[in-house]
Design a protein around this motif. Structure first.
Motif, PDB file in Angstrom:
ATOM      1  N   TYR A  28       0.825  -1.207   0.000  1.00 17.76           N
ATOM      2  CA  TYR A  28       0.000   0.000   0.000  1.00 17.76           C
ATOM      3  C   TYR A  28       0.857   1.254   0.000  1.00 17.76           C
ATOM      4  O   TYR A  28       2.031   1.225   0.354  1.00 17.76           O
ATOM      5  CB  TYR A  28      -0.943   0.010   1.212  1.00 17.76           C
ATOM      6  N   VAL A  29       0.246   2.353  -0.421  1.00 21.11           N
ATOM      7  CA  VAL A  29       0.891   3.665  -0.364  1.00 21.11           C
ATOM      8  C   VAL A  29       0.536   4.270   0.980  1.00 21.11           C
ATOM      9  O   VAL A  29      -0.632   4.441   1.312  1.00 21.11           O
ATOM     10  CB  VAL A  29       0.423   4.584  -1.513  1.00 21.11           C
ATOM     11  N   LYS A  30       1.553   4.586   1.750  1.00 18.63           N
ATOM     12  CA  LYS A  30       1.353   5.140   3.084  1.00 18.63           C
ATOM     13  C   LYS A  30       1.239   6.660   3.039  1.00 18.63           C
ATOM     14  O   LYS A  30       0.484   7.257   3.791  1.00 18.63           O
ATOM     15  CB  LYS A  30       2.520   4.710   3.971  1.00 18.63           C
ATOM     16  N   ASP A  31       2.011   7.291   2.157  1.00 18.13           N
ATOM     17  CA  ASP A  31       1.990   8.742   2.014  1.00 18.13           C
ATOM     18  C   ASP A  31       2.409   9.083   0.590  1.00 18.13           C
ATOM     19  O   ASP A  31       3.271   8.417   0.025  1.00 18.13           O
ATOM     20  CB  ASP A  31       2.949   9.387   3.018  1.00 18.13           C
ATOM     21  N   ILE A  32       1.793  10.132   0.043  1.00 15.39           N
ATOM     22  CA  ILE A  32       2.121  10.543  -1.319  1.00 15.39           C
ATOM     23  C   ILE A  32       1.957  12.052  -1.435  1.00 15.39           C
ATOM     24  O   ILE A  32       1.050  12.636  -0.844  1.00 15.39           O
ATOM     25  CB  ILE A  32       1.216   9.799  -2.338  1.00 15.39           C
ATOM     26  N   VAL A  69       7.340  -2.717   6.343  1.00 11.60           N
ATOM     27  CA  VAL A  69       8.547  -2.201   5.712  1.00 11.60           C
ATOM     28  C   VAL A  69       8.112  -1.062   4.804  1.00 11.60           C
ATOM     29  O   VAL A  69       7.139  -1.191   4.056  1.00 11.60           O
ATOM     30  CB  VAL A  69       9.284  -3.295   4.910  1.00 11.60           C
ATOM     31  N   THR A  70       8.826   0.069   4.886  1.00 14.61           N
ATOM     32  CA  THR A  70       8.473   1.255   4.115  1.00 14.61           C
ATOM     33  C   THR A  70       9.684   1.751   3.333  1.00 14.61           C
ATOM     34  O   THR A  70      10.785   1.828   3.875  1.00 14.61           O
ATOM     35  CB  THR A  70       7.980   2.380   5.048  1.00 14.61           C
ATOM     36  N   ILE A  71       9.442   2.073   2.069  1.00 12.48           N
ATOM     37  CA  ILE A  71      10.447   2.730   1.235  1.00 12.48           C
ATOM     38  C   ILE A  71       9.971   4.156   1.025  1.00 12.48           C
ATOM     39  O   ILE A  71       8.850   4.370   0.556  1.00 12.48           O
ATOM     40  CB  ILE A  71      10.586   2.061  -0.147  1.00 12.48           C
ATOM     41  N   LYS A  72      10.816   5.125   1.354  1.00 13.77           N
ATOM     42  CA  LYS A  72      10.487   6.522   1.105  1.00 13.77           C
ATOM     43  C   LYS A  72      11.357   7.018  -0.043  1.00 13.77           C
ATOM     44  O   LYS A  72      12.583   6.961   0.033  1.00 13.77           O
ATOM     45  CB  LYS A  72      10.714   7.383   2.344  1.00 13.77           C
ATOM     46  N   VAL A  73      10.698   7.481  -1.099  1.00 10.31           N
ATOM     47  CA  VAL A  73      11.381   8.013  -2.276  1.00 10.31           C
ATOM     48  C   VAL A  73      11.044   9.490  -2.386  1.00 10.31           C
ATOM     49  O   VAL A  73       9.863   9.856  -2.399  1.00 10.31           O
ATOM     50  CB  VAL A  73      10.937   7.289  -3.574  1.00 10.31           C
ATOM     51  N   THR A  74      12.072  10.327  -2.457  1.00 15.59           N
ATOM     52  CA  THR A  74      11.890  11.761  -2.667  1.00 15.59           C
ATOM     53  C   THR A  74      12.662  12.139  -3.922  1.00 15.59           C
ATOM     54  O   THR A  74      13.878  11.933  -3.979  1.00 15.59           O
ATOM     55  CB  THR A  74      12.408  12.589  -1.469  1.00 15.59           C
ATOM     56  N   ALA A  75      11.961  12.665  -4.911  1.00 16.77           N
ATOM     57  CA  ALA A  75      12.592  13.095  -6.157  1.00 16.77           C
ATOM     58  C   ALA A  75      12.320  14.584  -6.348  1.00 16.77           C
ATOM     59  O   ALA A  75      11.166  14.989  -6.470  1.00 16.77           O
ATOM     60  CB  ALA A  75      12.036  12.310  -7.338  1.00 16.77           C
ATOM     61  N   GLN A  76      13.387  15.370  -6.326  1.00 15.03           N
ATOM     62  CA  GLN A  76      13.256  16.798  -6.611  1.00 15.03           C
ATOM     63  C   GLN A  76      13.946  17.059  -7.936  1.00 15.03           C
ATOM     64  O   GLN A  76      15.118  16.727  -8.109  1.00 15.03           O
ATOM     65  CB  GLN A  76      13.896  17.653  -5.515  1.00 15.03           C
ATOM     66  N   SER A  86      11.241  22.290 -10.762  1.00 16.03           N
ATOM     67  CA  SER A  86      10.187  21.864 -11.680  1.00 16.03           C
ATOM     68  C   SER A  86       9.111  21.120 -10.896  1.00 16.03           C
ATOM     69  O   SER A  86       7.934  21.431 -11.021  1.00 16.03           O
ATOM     70  CB  SER A  86      10.744  20.951 -12.772  1.00 16.03           C
ATOM     71  N   PHE A  87       9.533  20.122 -10.099  1.00 12.37           N
ATOM     72  CA  PHE A  87       8.576  19.410  -9.250  1.00 12.37           C
ATOM     73  C   PHE A  87       9.297  18.699  -8.122  1.00 12.37           C
ATOM     74  O   PHE A  87      10.502  18.474  -8.163  1.00 12.37           O
ATOM     75  CB  PHE A  87       7.711  18.432 -10.050  1.00 12.37           C
ATOM     76  N   LEU A  88       8.500  18.350  -7.123  1.00 12.18           N
ATOM     77  CA  LEU A  88       8.948  17.558  -5.986  1.00 12.18           C
ATOM     78  C   LEU A  88       7.922  16.447  -5.792  1.00 12.18           C
ATOM     79  O   LEU A  88       6.737  16.728  -5.607  1.00 12.18           O
ATOM     80  CB  LEU A  88       9.042  18.419  -4.726  1.00 12.18           C
ATOM     81  N   ALA A  89       8.382  15.214  -5.881  1.00 16.72           N
ATOM     82  CA  ALA A  89       7.499  14.063  -5.695  1.00 16.72           C
ATOM     83  C   ALA A  89       8.015  13.237  -4.524  1.00 16.72           C
ATOM     84  O   ALA A  89       9.204  12.932  -4.457  1.00 16.72           O
ATOM     85  CB  ALA A  89       7.455  13.212  -6.959  1.00 16.72           C
ATOM     86  N   GLU A  90       7.109  12.907  -3.610  1.00 16.26           N
ATOM     87  CA  GLU A  90       7.463  12.075  -2.465  1.00 16.26           C
ATOM     88  C   GLU A  90       6.443  10.961  -2.335  1.00 16.26           C
ATOM     89  O   GLU A  90       5.243  11.194  -2.466  1.00 16.26           O
ATOM     90  CB  GLU A  90       7.461  12.889  -1.172  1.00 16.26           C
ATOM     91  N   ILE A  91       6.944   9.781  -2.061  1.00 14.58           N
ATOM     92  CA  ILE A  91       6.051   8.644  -1.850  1.00 14.58           C
ATOM     93  C   ILE A  91       6.629   7.748  -0.772  1.00 14.58           C
ATOM     94  O   ILE A  91       7.840   7.577  -0.684  1.00 14.58           O
ATOM     95  CB  ILE A  91       5.812   7.837  -3.140  1.00 14.58           C
ATOM     96  N   GLU A 125       6.801   2.528  -9.994  1.00  9.22           N
ATOM     97  CA  GLU A 125       5.631   2.763 -10.848  1.00  9.22           C
ATOM     98  C   GLU A 125       4.803   3.930 -10.328  1.00  9.22           C
ATOM     99  O   GLU A 125       4.292   4.744 -11.096  1.00  9.22           O
ATOM    100  CB  GLU A 125       4.794   1.476 -10.913  1.00  9.22           C
ATOM    101  N   CYS A 126       4.671   4.037  -9.032  1.00  6.48           N
ATOM    102  CA  CYS A 126       3.873   5.106  -8.432  1.00  6.48           C
ATOM    103  C   CYS A 126       4.507   6.474  -8.692  1.00  6.48           C
ATOM    104  O   CYS A 126       3.810   7.432  -9.041  1.00  6.48           O
ATOM    105  CB  CYS A 126       3.706   4.857  -6.940  1.00  6.48           C
ATOM    106  N   VAL A 127       5.830   6.579  -8.535  1.00  2.40           N
ATOM    107  CA  VAL A 127       6.526   7.844  -8.808  1.00  2.40           C
ATOM    108  C   VAL A 127       6.367   8.215 -10.274  1.00  2.40           C
ATOM    109  O   VAL A 127       6.055   9.364 -10.611  1.00  2.40           O
ATOM    110  CB  VAL A 127       8.019   7.752  -8.426  1.00  2.40           C
ATOM    111  N   ASP A 128       6.562   7.253 -11.157  1.00  5.40           N
ATOM    112  CA  ASP A 128       6.431   7.484 -12.593  1.00  5.40           C
ATOM    113  C   ASP A 128       5.039   8.008 -12.938  1.00  5.40           C
ATOM    114  O   ASP A 128       4.884   8.997 -13.657  1.00  5.40           O
ATOM    115  CB  ASP A 128       6.720   6.185 -13.343  1.00  5.40           C
ATOM    116  N   ASN A 129       4.019   7.360 -12.409  1.00  6.39           N
ATOM    117  CA  ASN A 129       2.637   7.753 -12.657  1.00  6.39           C
ATOM    118  C   ASN A 129       2.343   9.138 -12.087  1.00  6.39           C
ATOM    119  O   ASN A 129       1.694   9.965 -12.725  1.00  6.39           O
ATOM    120  CB  ASN A 129       1.700   6.707 -12.061  1.00  6.39           C
TER     121      ASN A 129
END
Length: 164
Positions: A28-32, A69-76, A86-91, A125-129
């Motif tokens: 599941y997605v915990k935070d987006i 278990v949680t993976i946190k991805v932050t893309a700026q 341009s954008f900041l995406a966190e999941i 996949e979630c970050v890409d979408n």
């Protein structure tokens, strides 16, 4: 020649196999979060991205034999020439795992490397979408070697302990 097997030993081995449990219960997605603070101006110029990526994993026991278990991805992503964001995406992509019969270092490696390896394709996949829905070209994250990340973390921990 036939091999003699002690029935008591065979039964004990079967008991150990039955006690060892690993199963993925839920993903599941915990935070987006997605922010494009300079829209629509950012779309008026050529897209020349500079990507800053941060990746962290955490785990916590939620029941006797259940772990999250949680993976946190932050893309700026900034413009490589102007530095404008341009954008900041966190999941935070998470999973619930049922794990029994694994302890100590093996459990730590399972939670720190094996489980994140299972979850990462979903986070990717979630970050890409998310980025695509924000109006930007897809951000295809490269595969991550969580085994190497785990080994590096253990090495840093060992160095920190020896420095004390």
């Amino acid at each position: 020649m036939a091999e003699d097997t002690n029935p008591q030993q065979a039964g004990a081995a079967d008991d150990n196999k039955q006690k060892l449990t690993f199963s993925l219960q839920r993903i599941y997605v915990k935070d987006i979060s997605f922010e494009a603070p300079n829209s629509p101006e950012v779309f008026k110029q050529p897209f020349k991205p500079k990507v800053n990526l941060d990746l962290n994993t955490t785990s916590a026991q939620t029941a006797d034999d259940q772990y999250e278990v949680t993976i946190k991805v932050t893309a700026q992503v900034n413009d490589s020439e102007t530095g404008t964001t341009s954008f900041l995406a966190e999941i935070e992509q998470a999973g619930l795992f049922r794990i029994a019969g694994i302890e100590g270092e093996q459990l730590d490696q399972t939670l720190g490397a094996f489980c994140p390896n299972l979850l990462f394709p979903y986070a990717r996949e979630c970050v890409d979408n998310l980025v695509n829905r924000g109006g930007f070209p897809p951000l295809m994250l490269a595969p991550v070697n969580f085994d190497a990340m785990y080994a590096q973390r253990k090495q840093r921990e060992a160095q920190a302990q020896s420095a004390e």
